[in-house]
Design a protein around this motif. Structure first.
Motif, PDB file in Angstrom:
ATOM      1  N   ASP A  51     122.085  25.077 -32.455  1.00 25.19           N
ATOM      2  CA  ASP A  51     121.170  24.487 -33.439  1.00 25.19           C
ATOM      3  C   ASP A  51     120.938  25.431 -34.613  1.00 25.19           C
ATOM      4  OD1 ASP A  51     121.052  22.242 -31.987  1.00 25.19           O
ATOM      5  OD2 ASP A  51     118.993  22.457 -31.282  1.00 25.19           O
ATOM      6  N   LEU A  52     120.843  26.717 -34.309  1.00 21.43           N
ATOM      7  CA  LEU A  52     120.667  27.709 -35.380  1.00 21.43           C
ATOM      8  C   LEU A  52     121.880  27.696 -36.304  1.00 21.43           C
ATOM      9  CD1 LEU A  52     119.125  30.789 -33.563  1.00 21.43           C
ATOM     10  CD2 LEU A  52     118.097  29.470 -35.410  1.00 21.43           C
TER      11      LEU A  52
ATOM     12  N   ILE B 183     121.652  24.716 -38.515  1.00 21.63           N
ATOM     13  CA  ILE B 183     120.677  24.922 -39.594  1.00 21.63           C
ATOM     14  C   ILE B 183     121.282  25.810 -40.679  1.00 21.63           C
ATOM     15  CG2 ILE B 183     118.519  26.121 -40.170  1.00 21.63           C
ATOM     16  CD1 ILE B 183     117.335  24.130 -38.652  1.00 21.63           C
TER      17      ILE B 183
ATOM     18  N   LEU C 240     123.669  23.826 -42.674  1.00 25.58           N
ATOM     19  CA  LEU C 240     123.009  22.852 -43.547  1.00 25.58           C
ATOM     20  C   LEU C 240     122.335  23.534 -44.728  1.00 25.58           C
ATOM     21  CD1 LEU C 240     121.420  20.561 -40.839  1.00 25.58           C
ATOM     22  CD2 LEU C 240     123.180  19.907 -42.451  1.00 25.58           C
ATOM     23  N   GLU C 241     121.923  24.777 -44.527  1.00 23.51           N
ATOM     24  CA  GLU C 241     121.223  25.477 -45.602  1.00 23.51           C
ATOM     25  C   GLU C 241     122.153  26.200 -46.550  1.00 23.51           C
ATOM     26  OE1 GLU C 241     118.048  27.913 -44.344  1.00 23.51           O
ATOM     27  OE2 GLU C 241     116.766  26.176 -44.025  1.00 23.51           O
TER      28      GLU C 241
ATOM     29  N   ASN D 241     119.912  13.526 -32.059  1.00 24.19           N
ATOM     30  CA  ASN D 241     118.652  14.262 -31.961  1.00 24.19           C
ATOM     31  C   ASN D 241     117.461  13.332 -31.715  1.00 24.19           C
ATOM     32  OD1 ASN D 241     120.294  16.378 -32.552  1.00 24.19           O
ATOM     33  ND2 ASN D 241     119.173  17.103 -34.332  1.00 24.19           N
TER      34      ASN D 241
ATOM     35  N   GLU E 203     108.951  20.805 -38.936  1.00 18.34           N
ATOM     36  CA  GLU E 203     109.157  22.241 -39.164  1.00 18.34           C
ATOM     37  C   GLU E 203     109.979  22.831 -38.031  1.00 18.34           C
ATOM     38  OE1 GLU E 203     105.468  24.376 -39.578  1.00 18.34           O
ATOM     39  OE2 GLU E 203     104.828  23.020 -41.177  1.00 18.34           O
ATOM     40  N   ARG E 204     110.725  23.877 -38.376  1.00 18.00           N
ATOM     41  CA  ARG E 204     111.502  24.538 -37.329  1.00 18.00           C
ATOM     42  C   ARG E 204     110.604  25.113 -36.258  1.00 18.00           C
ATOM     43  NH1 ARG E 204     114.621  28.004 -41.575  1.00 18.00           N
ATOM     44  NH2 ARG E 204     115.802  26.240 -42.228  1.00 18.00           N
TER      45      ARG E 204
ATOM     46  N   LEU F 273     114.357  22.684 -32.784  1.00 20.74           N
ATOM     47  CA  LEU F 273     115.042  22.613 -34.080  1.00 20.74           C
ATOM     48  C   LEU F 273     115.587  21.216 -34.385  1.00 20.74           C
ATOM     49  CD1 LEU F 273     117.002  25.987 -33.854  1.00 20.74           C
ATOM     50  CD2 LEU F 273     115.136  25.459 -35.418  1.00 20.74           C
TER      51      LEU F 273
ATOM     52  N   ALA G  98     114.024  19.438 -37.345  1.00 17.85           N
ATOM     53  CA  ALA G  98     114.303  20.178 -38.591  1.00 17.85           C
ATOM     54  C   ALA G  98     115.713  19.843 -39.067  1.00 17.85           C
ATOM     55  CB  ALA G  98     114.147  21.672 -38.360  1.00 17.85           C
ATOM     56  N   ILE G  99     116.634  19.742 -38.120  1.00 18.18           N
ATOM     57  CA  ILE G  99     118.018  19.391 -38.461  1.00 18.18           C
ATOM     58  C   ILE G  99     118.080  17.967 -39.020  1.00 18.18           C
ATOM     59  CG2 ILE G  99     120.300  18.931 -37.454  1.00 18.18           C
ATOM     60  CD1 ILE G  99     119.790  21.371 -35.615  1.00 18.18           C
TER      61      ILE G  99
ATOM     62  N   HIS H 172     116.819  17.946 -42.570  1.00 20.72           N
ATOM     63  CA  HIS H 172     117.812  18.552 -43.443  1.00 20.72           C
ATOM     64  C   HIS H 172     118.912  17.563 -43.808  1.00 20.72           C
ATOM     65  CE1 HIS H 172     117.665  22.606 -44.687  1.00 20.72           C
ATOM     66  NE2 HIS H 172     117.273  23.070 -43.521  1.00 20.72           N
TER      67      HIS H 172
END
Ligand SMILES: Nc1ncnc2c1ncn2[C@@H]1O[C@H](COP(=O)(O)OP(=O)(O)O)[C@@H](O)[C@H]1O
Ligand SMILES: [Mg+2]
Length: 359
Positions: free
Chosen positions: A190-191, A194, A197-198, A258, A306-307, A324, A327-328, A331
């Protein structure tokens, strides 16, 4: 300004008082010479034109030395201020702005310095925010990783100490260790997602597809998980048909996975997860995923995406969540320039909705 630079400047430039004295002294000398000269050529008898000439001379000289002094005094300092600002503001090699003595120099400089300072303030504010956010994020990540790592460590150490001779713990501890490793794997995946995606160059592979078909695929993939909690997947009335959208299919698949995973995890045993499609206007389709599970208290809703935000930490961890997932989802939907929403009532259920462009 560095001290050294300031000293150099102080040596080159007089203080305003010094400047006043120099100017007055210079003017006095010029006038003395002019008057002596006039006295000489007039032979002691001043006429009107002598006084006229004198006036013009004094005016010219005073104007001249004032301009020169002001230019030297103001120009040098202002230029330095300009250079300091423009060095930072403009790309290297760009020329500092030229001074024009005919304009309201001080006003212009003041305005520019004020604007510059405001910009700096804003930048610093943003940097501070980013810094706090980075600190929080790192703290959260290490906190999330710590628990499963300690657990795995504990189980393995116990197994080693018992030399695998205690049949009652061998298998159960291995199973628990494996569960924790799985959790670690989920968190890192998941990290990774993220981070992807960022990243600046997030690329969306936008195509036309049937979102009803995608939902069916996911129902199918997740049927075993759903079975564990006896949760039924279905479509809302009138929604069991094709709906075409324009989006990145793989990313939207992640959104569905998700949201549906959550609806199963936080749904009541023997509950229902329903997917609905609603035409909002000419352009947008609203997709909703509803469950009749535990629901979420209203006070949590604003922070839900929020994450690492979790309402019920123990339940989430027990179910292998990373915190997460939403949050994903946010995003991905925002990358599509669409919106995601949630409605929920405690002990009644939750509905997560997002929009997509119709095709
Ligand atoms: N359908 C749902 N019903 C009730 N609570 C939910 C639902 N979906 C999400 N939540 C709450 O929101 C939190 C955040 O969800 P998510 O980002 O997917 O993290 P995770 O599922 O890994 O804990 C969950 O921990 C849970 O408390
Ligand atoms: Mg989740």
């Amino acid at each position: 300004m560095s001290k050294k630079r300031f000293n150099v400047l102080a040596e080159k430039n007089p203080t305003p008082r010094q400047l006043g004295i120099y100017m007055a002294a210079f003017l006095a000398v010029v006038m003395l010479i002019a008057m002596s000269f006039l006295f000489l050529i007039s032979g002691g008898e001043l006429e009107w034109w002598h006084i006229g000439l004198m006036t013009v001379l004094i005016f010219g000289t005073a104007y001249g030395i004032n301009i020169v002094a002001l230019e030297r005094f103001i120009y040098r300092r202002v230029k330095l201020i300009y250079k300091t600002i423009h060095n930072m503001k403009t790309p290297k090699g760009a020329k500092a702005k030229k001074m024009n003595m005919g304009r309201h120099l001080i006003d212009e400089v003041e305005e520019e310095v004020t604007n510059w300072a405001k910009e700096r303030d804003k930048e610093i504010e943003n940097l501070k925010k980013l810094e706090a956010y980075r600190r929080d994020f790192l703290g959260n990540v290490s906190h999330e990783l710590k628990t499963p790592i300690f657990n795995v460590q504990g189980y393995i150490e116990t197994l080693i100490e018992s030399k695998l001779e205690d049949e009652t713990i061998n298998l159960p501890y291995l199973v628990r260790a494996a569960k924790n490793v799985e959790r670690l794997s989920t968190i890192t995946q998941d990290l990774d997602m993220i981070a992807q995606l960022e990243s600046e160059d997030l690329h969306l592979d936008v195509q036309r597809f049937d979102i009803h078909e995608l939902a069916m695929e996911i129902f199918d993939e997740m049927s075993i998980t759903a079975l564990e909690r006896h949760i039924q997947f279905s479509f809302k009335q009138g929604c069991d048909k094709s709906f075409h959208v324009k989006a990145d299919r793989e990313r939207i698949r992640q959104v569905f996975v998700n949201l549906i995973t959550n609806s199963v995890k936080y749904g009541k045993v023997n509950g229902n997860t329903k997917v609905g499609f609603y035409e909002m206007d000419d352009k947008h389709l609203l997709i909703e995923i509803s469950d009749d599970g535990y629901g979420i208290e209203e006070k949590h809703l604003p922070r839900l995406f929020e994450r690492f935000y979790r309402v019920d930490k123990s339940r989430s961890r027990e179910q292998g969540g990373s915190g997460l997932g939403l949050a994903i989802v946010k995003h991905i939907i925002e990358a599509h320039k669409q919106t995601v929403t949630v409605r929920s009532t405690l002990n009644v259920g939750s509905t997560f909705g997002f929009t997509l462009e119709k095709a």
